[in-house]
Motif scaffolding. Structure first.
Motif, PDB file in Angstrom:
ATOM      1  N   LYS A 112      17.700  20.457 -45.387  1.00  0.00           N
ATOM      2  CA  LYS A 112      18.155  21.776 -45.216  1.00  0.00           C
ATOM      3  C   LYS A 112      17.733  23.346 -46.126  1.00  0.00           C
ATOM      4  N   ARG A 113      18.440  22.477 -47.515  1.00  0.00           N
ATOM      5  CA  ARG A 113      17.709  23.042 -48.316  1.00  0.00           C
ATOM      6  C   ARG A 113      17.256  23.442 -49.439  1.00  0.00           C
ATOM      7  N   THR A 114      16.315  22.362 -48.561  1.00  0.00           N
ATOM      8  CA  THR A 114      15.035  22.560 -49.125  1.00  0.00           C
ATOM      9  C   THR A 114      14.500  23.808 -48.541  1.00  0.00           C
ATOM     10  N   LYS A 115      14.229  23.650 -47.181  1.00  0.00           N
ATOM     11  CA  LYS A 115      13.312  24.548 -46.246  1.00  0.00           C
ATOM     12  C   LYS A 115      14.252  25.889 -46.952  1.00  0.00           C
ATOM     13  N   MET A 116      15.337  25.883 -47.020  1.00  0.00           N
ATOM     14  CA  MET A 116      15.983  27.508 -47.042  1.00  0.00           C
ATOM     15  C   MET A 116      16.006  28.117 -47.941  1.00  0.00           C
ATOM     16  N   ALA A 117      15.359  27.755 -49.956  1.00  0.00           N
ATOM     17  CA  ALA A 117      14.929  27.619 -50.334  1.00  0.00           C
ATOM     18  C   ALA A 117      12.781  28.139 -50.322  1.00  0.00           C
ATOM     19  N   VAL A 118      12.547  27.368 -49.562  1.00  0.00           N
ATOM     20  CA  VAL A 118      10.964  27.669 -48.922  1.00  0.00           C
ATOM     21  C   VAL A 118      10.410  29.036 -48.374  1.00  0.00           C
ATOM     22  N   TYR A 119      11.415  28.941 -47.221  1.00  0.00           N
ATOM     23  CA  TYR A 119      11.973  30.225 -46.768  1.00  0.00           C
ATOM     24  C   TYR A 119      12.128  31.583 -47.415  1.00  0.00           C
ATOM     25  N   LYS A 120      13.623  31.202 -48.450  1.00  0.00           N
ATOM     26  CA  LYS A 120      13.675  32.249 -49.426  1.00  0.00           C
ATOM     27  C   LYS A 120      12.450  33.106 -49.748  1.00  0.00           C
ATOM     28  N   TRP A 121      12.274  32.672 -50.839  1.00  0.00           N
ATOM     29  CA  TRP A 121      10.483  33.006 -51.336  1.00  0.00           C
ATOM     30  C   TRP A 121       9.461  32.844 -50.778  1.00  0.00           C
ATOM     31  N   LEU A 122       9.230  32.570 -49.273  1.00  0.00           N
ATOM     32  CA  LEU A 122       8.424  33.180 -48.542  1.00  0.00           C
ATOM     33  C   LEU A 122       8.626  34.749 -48.319  1.00  0.00           C
ATOM     34  N   LYS A 123       9.571  34.783 -48.113  1.00  0.00           N
ATOM     35  CA  LYS A 123       9.699  36.724 -47.664  1.00  0.00           C
ATOM     36  C   LYS A 123       9.946  37.320 -48.359  1.00  0.00           C
ATOM     37  N   ILE A 124      10.440  36.599 -49.583  1.00  0.00           N
ATOM     38  CA  ILE A 124      10.308  37.289 -51.387  1.00  0.00           C
ATOM     39  C   ILE A 124       8.748  37.582 -52.316  1.00  0.00           C
ATOM     40  N   VAL A 125       7.808  36.613 -51.202  1.00  0.00           N
ATOM     41  CA  VAL A 125       7.050  36.908 -51.595  1.00  0.00           C
ATOM     42  C   VAL A 125       5.404  37.610 -51.462  1.00  0.00           C
ATOM     43  N   GLY A 126       6.664  37.946 -50.052  1.00  0.00           N
ATOM     44  CA  GLY A 126       5.599  38.705 -48.975  1.00  0.00           C
ATOM     45  C   GLY A 126       4.671  37.993 -48.028  1.00  0.00           C
ATOM     46  N   LEU A 127       5.034  36.510 -47.914  1.00  0.00           N
ATOM     47  CA  LEU A 127       4.394  35.892 -46.818  1.00  0.00           C
ATOM     48  C   LEU A 127       4.796  35.339 -45.949  1.00  0.00           C
ATOM     49  N   ASN A 128       4.069  35.455 -44.642  1.00  0.00           N
ATOM     50  CA  ASN A 128       4.931  35.638 -42.727  1.00  0.00           C
ATOM     51  C   ASN A 128       4.855  33.293 -42.857  1.00  0.00           C
ATOM     52  N   LYS A 129       5.983  33.291 -42.260  1.00  0.00           N
ATOM     53  CA  LYS A 129       6.041  31.854 -41.981  1.00  0.00           C
ATOM     54  C   LYS A 129       5.037  31.099 -41.160  1.00  0.00           C
ATOM     55  N   SER A 130       4.471  31.896 -40.321  1.00  0.00           N
ATOM     56  CA  SER A 130       3.412  31.069 -40.269  1.00  0.00           C
ATOM     57  C   SER A 130       2.313  30.811 -40.630  1.00  0.00           C
ATOM     58  N   LEU A 131       1.713  31.030 -41.935  1.00  0.00           N
ATOM     59  CA  LEU A 131       0.949  30.795 -42.575  1.00  0.00           C
ATOM     60  C   LEU A 131       1.187  28.865 -43.294  1.00  0.00           C
ATOM     61  N   LEU A 132       2.445  28.322 -43.046  1.00  0.00           N
ATOM     62  CA  LEU A 132       3.533  26.951 -43.672  1.00  0.00           C
ATOM     63  C   LEU A 132       3.271  25.843 -43.541  1.00  0.00           C
ATOM     64  N   GLU A 133       1.946  25.854 -42.121  1.00  0.00           N
ATOM     65  CA  GLU A 133       1.235  24.525 -41.975  1.00  0.00           C
ATOM     66  C   GLU A 133      -0.197  24.886 -42.736  1.00  0.00           C
ATOM     67  N   HIS A 134      -0.356  25.584 -43.343  1.00  0.00           N
ATOM     68  CA  HIS A 134      -1.734  25.988 -43.387  1.00  0.00           C
ATOM     69  C   HIS A 134      -2.175  25.056 -44.652  1.00  0.00           C
ATOM     70  N   TYR A 135      -3.458  24.896 -45.048  1.00  0.00           N
ATOM     71  CA  TYR A 135      -3.414  24.294 -46.108  1.00  0.00           C
ATOM     72  C   TYR A 135      -4.456  25.091 -46.779  1.00  0.00           C
ATOM     73  N   PRO A 136      -4.250  24.755 -48.535  1.00  0.00           N
ATOM     74  CA  PRO A 136      -4.637  26.006 -49.354  1.00  0.00           C
ATOM     75  C   PRO A 136      -5.973  26.884 -48.639  1.00  0.00           C
ATOM     76  N   ASP A 137      -6.837  25.867 -48.239  1.00  0.00           N
ATOM     77  CA  ASP A 137      -8.561  26.384 -48.789  1.00  0.00           C
ATOM     78  C   ASP A 137      -8.738  27.416 -46.933  1.00  0.00           C
ATOM     79  N   GLU A 138      -7.601  27.114 -46.231  1.00  0.00           N
ATOM     80  CA  GLU A 138      -7.349  28.387 -44.595  1.00  0.00           C
ATOM     81  C   GLU A 138      -6.604  29.226 -44.700  1.00  0.00           C
TER      82      GLU A 138
END
Length: 243
Positions: A112-138
């Protein structure tokens, strides 16, 4: 402000080639230091000495007053984020797995703590949660770079090292990423060392600019003073075409 990183009489050579010579430097907590100079002047080497990816030959480096050679390298790097050109994401991992890589090591079974960290920094760098399951080449190059920054920041480090992180993206994306890193630095107060070949980028981003030439410090000052009072002919030529 207190001193965050201190270089004392640092020298580094590869065989007979001197890369850095007697570097003395104090970086205060919360500063954004851009490092500028020609290829081979020691910019990347200086950066890698901070997190001990390289070892210096002489001198000492202190972080928060502590000699880094007396710290365990793994523990040292956990408090230092590292983002490089092209982001170099793990291609077999999703965006979420890439960002959570270091926090999951630190947090153990506390998912849970790890997931919270991911969501926090994803928001800070301006990315949408919809990208979480994508791979880099996508995802796009700009999005990859943002993921790389989020990964570097996900463990909430005190220091962020950035080695030409925006040089592989187009000009519009680059400007957007510059805006983002300025905002992130102001919001978090993190100390950043940022290597670049681009005078415009160095002047725009840096609270101070460190100019290296042939392994020595030519000038270290706020951008305005470097532009108004360049310390050498080398610097005059370097900033000649700055608008």
């Amino acid at each position: 402000m207190k001193d965050k990183i201190i270089f004392k009489n640092i020298s580094k050579s590869y065989g007979d080639k001197i890369i850095l010579k007697n570097i003395n430097l104090k970086i205060e907590e919360g500063e954004f230091i851009t490092i500028l100079g020609p290829s081979g002047c020691g910019k990347t080497t200086l950066l890698k000495l901070v997190n001990r990816l390289l070892n210096f030959d002489e001198g000492s480096i202190l972080i928060d007053g502590k000699d880094i050679l007396k710290s365990n390298p793994v523990n040292l790097r956990r408090n230092i984020g590292y983002a490089i050109q092209g982001s170099i994401l793990f291609p077999h991992m999703t965006v979420e797995e890439n960002i959570s890589y270091v926090p999951s090591l630190l947090n153990g079974n506390d998912k849970k703590r790890t997931k919270m960290a991911v969501y926090k920094w994803l928001k800070i760098v301006g990315l949408n949660k919809s990208l979480l399951e994508h791979y880099p080449d996508e995802i796009s190059g700009g999005q990859q770079q943002r993921v790389g920054i989020a990964r570097a920041l996900a463990a909430s480090p005190d220091i962020l090292l950035m080695d030409e992180p925006f040089s592989a993206v187009d000009e519009i994306t680059r400007k957007n990423l510059q805006n983002e890193i300025i905002r992130i630095q102001r919001e978090t107060g993190i100390t950043i060392l940022f290597v670049t070949h681009d005078v415009e980028e160095a002047i725009r981003l840096g609270t101070k600019v460190l100019i290296l030439n042939e392994g020595t410090i030519e000038q270290f000052d706020v951008p305005e003073k470097i532009l108004k009072n360049p310390a050498s002919e080398f610097i005059k030529k370097l900033i000649k075409y700055h608008k």
